[in-house]
Design an enzyme around this catalytic site. Structure first.
Site, PDB file in Angstrom:
ATOM      1  CG  HIS A   1       2.516  -3.692   6.080  1.00  0.00           C
ATOM      2  ND1 HIS A   1       3.077  -4.553   5.587  1.00  0.00           N
ATOM      3  CD2 HIS A   1       1.521  -3.319   5.636  1.00  0.00           C
ATOM      4  CE1 HIS A   1       2.460  -4.758   4.671  1.00  0.00           C
ATOM      5  NE2 HIS A   1       1.339  -4.077   4.578  1.00  0.00           N
TER       6      HIS A   1
ATOM      7  CG  HIS B   1      -1.903  -0.860   1.354  1.00  0.00           C
ATOM      8  ND1 HIS B   1      -1.692  -2.412   1.229  1.00  0.00           N
ATOM      9  CD2 HIS B   1      -3.356  -0.993   0.953  1.00  0.00           C
ATOM     10  CE1 HIS B   1      -2.867  -2.980   1.012  1.00  0.00           C
ATOM     11  NE2 HIS B   1      -3.951  -2.076   1.108  1.00  0.00           N
TER      12      HIS B   1
END
Length: 283
Positions: free
Chosen positions: A239, A197
């Protein structure tokens, strides 16, 4: 005579060396005899040499194994400065990433803003950008717009394949080790490093800022969106901070590659004709 024999016997009895336990000391030494009586026949010289060679090899192997274990222990007890620095940075990265994961669950401290963070995360997903680029290309009537949209699709494809390949090689799990969802499998975003992303957001924002004429407030909002879209993955526990940082760097790299290999209008029209089955060789 009898008196002399009696004296000699008494002398022998009084001699300590004549006792049974010391009789072997009075016997002459021979090759087949030694201390404690007769020995077994000695082995041939070749067998002794073989045994000596085996003993030397065994002792050398033991010494080498001991040296290897000693070196390994020394490496474990005295790690290099580089190893200590990397381990410390990874520990800090994991600790900060877990602390920033305030939107991981519905009961966390960031639960009130979880829906907004999830929306920001979805804005950086590959599926909306691919679908949006295809729809805009289908509705576009200008050659310049089609050229930009075809190159955008190529940039999205490059970003998707590169991130998926690196993730398969590294196979790093997220800070909370959540299993990937359906949308993650669709975008091949099943591992943590690097953050797909973040890479996509930086690449798309730079692409739009370069090829679209936007006002200053919109340009600032676009930069802000790229940063927030990447950080939303940390807030959701997907993440690490290092994953997002490397994703930002890869996004800039992908943008530079696409700009250096920009496809001209004729090439883009050929690709559109092939995609719509209207290319001359296909008719």
């Amino acid at each position: 005579m009898p008196s002399s024999q009696a004296r000699s016997r008494a002398k022998d009895r009084s001699n300590v060396l004549n006792r049974p336990e010391f009789l072997s000391l009075n016997q002459p030494f021979s090759r087949d005899h030694g201390v404690g009586g007769p020995r077994r026949a000695s082995r041939p010289q070749s067998q002794q040499e073989d045994l000596g060679g085996r003993g030397l090899r065994d002792s050398s192997e033991v010494v080498l194994a001991t040296d290897g274990e000693t070196k390994e222990d020394c490496m474990q007890l005295n790690p290099s400065f580089r190893g200590i620095a990397i381990s410390s940075l990874l520990a800090i990265d994991i600790s900060l990433s877990k602390r920033l994961g305030v939107c991981v669950g519905t009961q966390g401290s960031g639960a009130p803003m979880r829906s907004m963070v999830v929306l920001l995360s979805l804005s950086g997903h590959a599926l909306p950008w691919f679908c949006g680029a295809v729809v805009c290309l289908w509705r576009s009537n200008t050659l310049a717009g089609q050229e930009v949209l075809v190159n955008l699709l190529l940039a999205l494809t490059l970003d998707l394949m590169t991130i998926a390949g690196v993730q398969k090689l590294v196979k790093r799990r997220g800070p909370w080790d959540f299993p990937p969802g359906f949308l993650d499998y669709v975008a091949m975003d099943t591992y943590s490093f690097p953050a797909a992303h973040a890479s996509r957001a930086v690449m798309v924002s730079n692409f739009l800022l370069t090829h679209l004429v936007l006002a200053v407030p919109l340009r600032i909002l676009l930069y802000l969106w790229a940063v927030l879209a990447g950080m939303s993955r940390v807030l959701l526990g997907k993440h690490h901070l290092s994953d997002v940082s490397c994703g930002f760097a890869l996004g800039l790299l992908h943008f530079s590659l696409v700009e250096s290999m920009w496809l001209d209008s004729d090439t883009c029209q050929t690709l559109i004709a092939i995609g719509s089955l209207r290319w001359t060789p296909l008719i």
